[in-house]
Design a protein around this motif. Structure first.
Motif, PDB file in Angstrom:
ATOM      1  N   LEU A 134       7.808  -1.661  -5.501  1.00 30.51           N
ATOM      2  CA  LEU A 134       7.380  -3.335  -6.249  1.00 30.51           C
ATOM      3  C   LEU A 134       8.628  -3.560  -6.861  1.00 30.51           C
ATOM      4  O   LEU A 134       9.029  -4.797  -6.629  1.00 30.51           O
ATOM      5  N   GLY A 167       7.376  -5.178  -0.084  1.00 29.95           N
ATOM      6  CA  GLY A 167       6.381  -5.460   1.304  1.00 29.95           C
ATOM      7  C   GLY A 167       5.445  -4.039   0.785  1.00 29.95           C
ATOM      8  O   GLY A 167       3.835  -4.484   1.375  1.00 29.95           O
ATOM      9  N   VAL A 220       3.072  -3.347  -2.299  1.00 24.43           N
ATOM     10  CA  VAL A 220       2.399  -4.057  -2.362  1.00 24.43           C
ATOM     11  C   VAL A 220       0.703  -3.688  -1.109  1.00 24.43           C
ATOM     12  O   VAL A 220      -0.228  -3.395  -1.804  1.00 24.43           O
ATOM     13  N   ALA A 267      -2.545  -2.328  -3.797  1.00 25.11           N
ATOM     14  CA  ALA A 267      -3.641  -2.882  -3.214  1.00 25.11           C
ATOM     15  C   ALA A 267      -4.509  -1.707  -2.372  1.00 25.11           C
ATOM     16  O   ALA A 267      -6.079  -1.063  -2.328  1.00 25.11           O
TER      17      ALA A 267
END
Length: 369
Positions: free
Chosen positions: A103, A352, A355, A359
Motif C-alpha cells: 500500500l 492494488g 488492498v 482485506a
C-alpha cells in the motif's frame, strides 16, 4: 558525362512497421535518457556494478519477502496454543506486514524521485525497522528500505528490466523453499518468542554486510513526472498451512506445500520475466498467467481434500500466479513509452495488491468463523 540518377527509379520500399518505429523510438529515448558508460563509467544491462546491485537486491528480496510470505506457518502454530487460539486477529498479522509494504508504494515512490540523493539515508532508517518489527512496523520499515533499492535497479537495468525483475521476484521463492520448513521446526522446538528473536538476529547478521553495496548508478537525474496506473493480485500462500491442517494434514505437510509453491515460483517468475523481454506478447503472457492461476485456485485448491491436489495447486499457482508480478516492469512500457515510468506504475500495482492483501485477513477470518 555524369550519370543522371533521376532516369532510373529507386526500388520501392515497404511501409515502415509501426511496432518497429515504436521500439526504435523507445530505444532512442533510453539512449538519450541514460548516460552511456563512457560518461559515467557504469554500463547499463550488465557490468560488475549492475550485477553487484542486482544480486544484493536479490538477497534482500529473498529474506524480506520470504519471512512474511511464510507467516502461514506462524498462523497455524498460533491457532494451536492457548494464548492465541481464539484470537480473530491472527490472520491479520501476516497480511498487514506484506499489505502495508504494497500500500505504501505509490506514496514513497514520488518522495524517492524528488529526494533521490537521500536514498542511502532511507535504507539506513528502514533496515532496523523491519528487523525489529512485525506487522505494521515491518511493513513500514520495508517501504522505507526496499523501494529506494528498486529505484537503483531501474537505473542499471533498462532493456533487460524484465529479466532483472523476474530474477528479483523469484528471490522470495528461493527463501520460501527453505523458510517454511525451517520456521516450522524452530517453532516446534523453541516456540514463537525465541523463533522470532532468532529470525531478527539472523536478518541483522546476513543483511548488514550488504548495505554498503547498495548504490545507484552515477550521474542519474530523475526529474520527470510519471503517469500512474495499476491493478493488483493477492497471493494466497498465507492460508495453505491452515487449510492443510483443517483437512487433517500434519503441520510439516503444510510447510512442505509452501516450500513447493516457492520452488515453482522461482521458475515461473524468471520465465515470465525473461519472456516479457522478448517479442512475446505481454497481453498473452498476462492472460495465460491469471487464467491458469484462477482455474487452479477454483479446482485443485477449492476441491482439495487430500495432499495430492494441494501439491498440484501449489505447483500451478506458484508458477503461473507468481509469474504475473514478474511482468510488471514490462507492463509499464505497454502503458507508457517513458522508460522511468516503471517505478510509479510498479508502485500502483503494489497498492492494488496491498488492498487485496489487507482485506483478505479480516474477510477470511470472518468467513472461517
Amino acid at each position: 558525362m555524369p550519370r543522371n540518377s533521376s532516369t532510373k527509379p529507386l526500388p520501392s520500399t515497404p511501409d515502415p512497421n509501426p511496432s518497429a518505429i515504436k521500439l526504435a523510438n523507445l530505444e532512442l529515448e533510453i539512449t538519450t535518457t541514460f548516460s552511456d558508460q563512457t560518461t559515467t563509467g557504469s554500463p547499463i544491462d550488465g557490468g560488475h556494478k549492475a550485477w553487484r546491485l542486482l544480486l544484493s537486491a536479490f538477497v534482500f528480496e529473498s529474506l524480506l519477502w520470504g519471512f512474511p510470505l511464510s507467516f502461514g506457518v506462524f498462523q497455524e502454530h498460533y491457532t494451536r496454543i492457548q494464548e492465541f487460539r481464539n484470537s480473530p486477529y491472527i490472520s491479520i498479522v501476516g497480511t498487514t506486514a506484506s499489505g502495508i509494504s504494497y500500500l505504501g508504494a505509490p506514496f514513497v515512490v514520488p518522495f524517492i524521485r524528488r529526494w533521490s540523493k537521500y536514498r542511502t539515508h532511507m535504507i539506513l532508517v528502514g533496515w532496523p525497522l523491519f528487523i525489529i518489527g512485525l506487522g505494521v512496523l515491518y511493513g513500514i520499515g520495508f517501504i522505507i528500505f526496499y523501494y529506494p533499492i528498486l529505484s537503483m535497479v531501474d537505473e542499471y537495468w533498462i532493456r533487460r528490466r524484465g529479466m532483472a525483475y523476474g530474477l528479483l521476484c523469484s528471490a522470495s521463492g528461493v527463501s520460501g523453499a527453505v523458510t517454511p520448513l525451517s520456521l516450522q521446526a524452530l517453532l516446534k522446538q523453541y516456540g514463537h518468542r525465541t523463533t522470532l528473536r532468532g529470525v531478527a538476529v539472523f536478518l541483522f547478521v546476513v543483511t548488514g554486510p550488504l548495505i554498503p553495496l547498495l548504490k545507484g548508478r552515477p550521474g542519474q537525474k530523475q526529474n520527470r513526472q510519471q503517469p500512474t496506473h495499476g491493478t493488483g493480485r493477492f497471493f494466497p500462500a498465507l492460508f495453505l498451512p491452515s487449510y492443510a491442517s483443517s483437512i487433517g494434514l500434519s503441520t510439516s505437510k503444510g510447510a512442505l506445500l509452501l516450500a513447493l509453491m516457492s520452488v515453482s515460483q522461482i521458475a515461473g517468475q524468471f520465465t515470465f520475466g525473461y519472456l516479457s523481454d522478448k517479442r512475446t506478447s505481454v497481453n498473452a503472457l498476462i492472460t495465460v498467467s491469471v487464467s491458469i492461476a484462477a482455474i487452479a485456485t477454483l479446482s485443485a485448491w477449492g476441491l482439495a481434500r487430500s495432499i495430492a491436489p494441494l501439491i498440484l495447486f501449489a505447483l500451478l499457482y506458484g508458477f503461473f500466479g507468481a509469474g504475473y508480478t514478474a511482468m510488471w516492469a514490462r507492463m509499464a512500457t505497454a502503458v507508457s513509452e517513458e522508460p522511468s515510468a516503471a517505478q510509479a506504475i510498479f508502485g500502483m500495482f503494489n497498492f492494488g495488491k496491498g488492498v487485496g492483501n489487507i482485506a483478505a485477513g479480516p474477510i477470511s477470518a470472518g468467513l472461517l468463523r
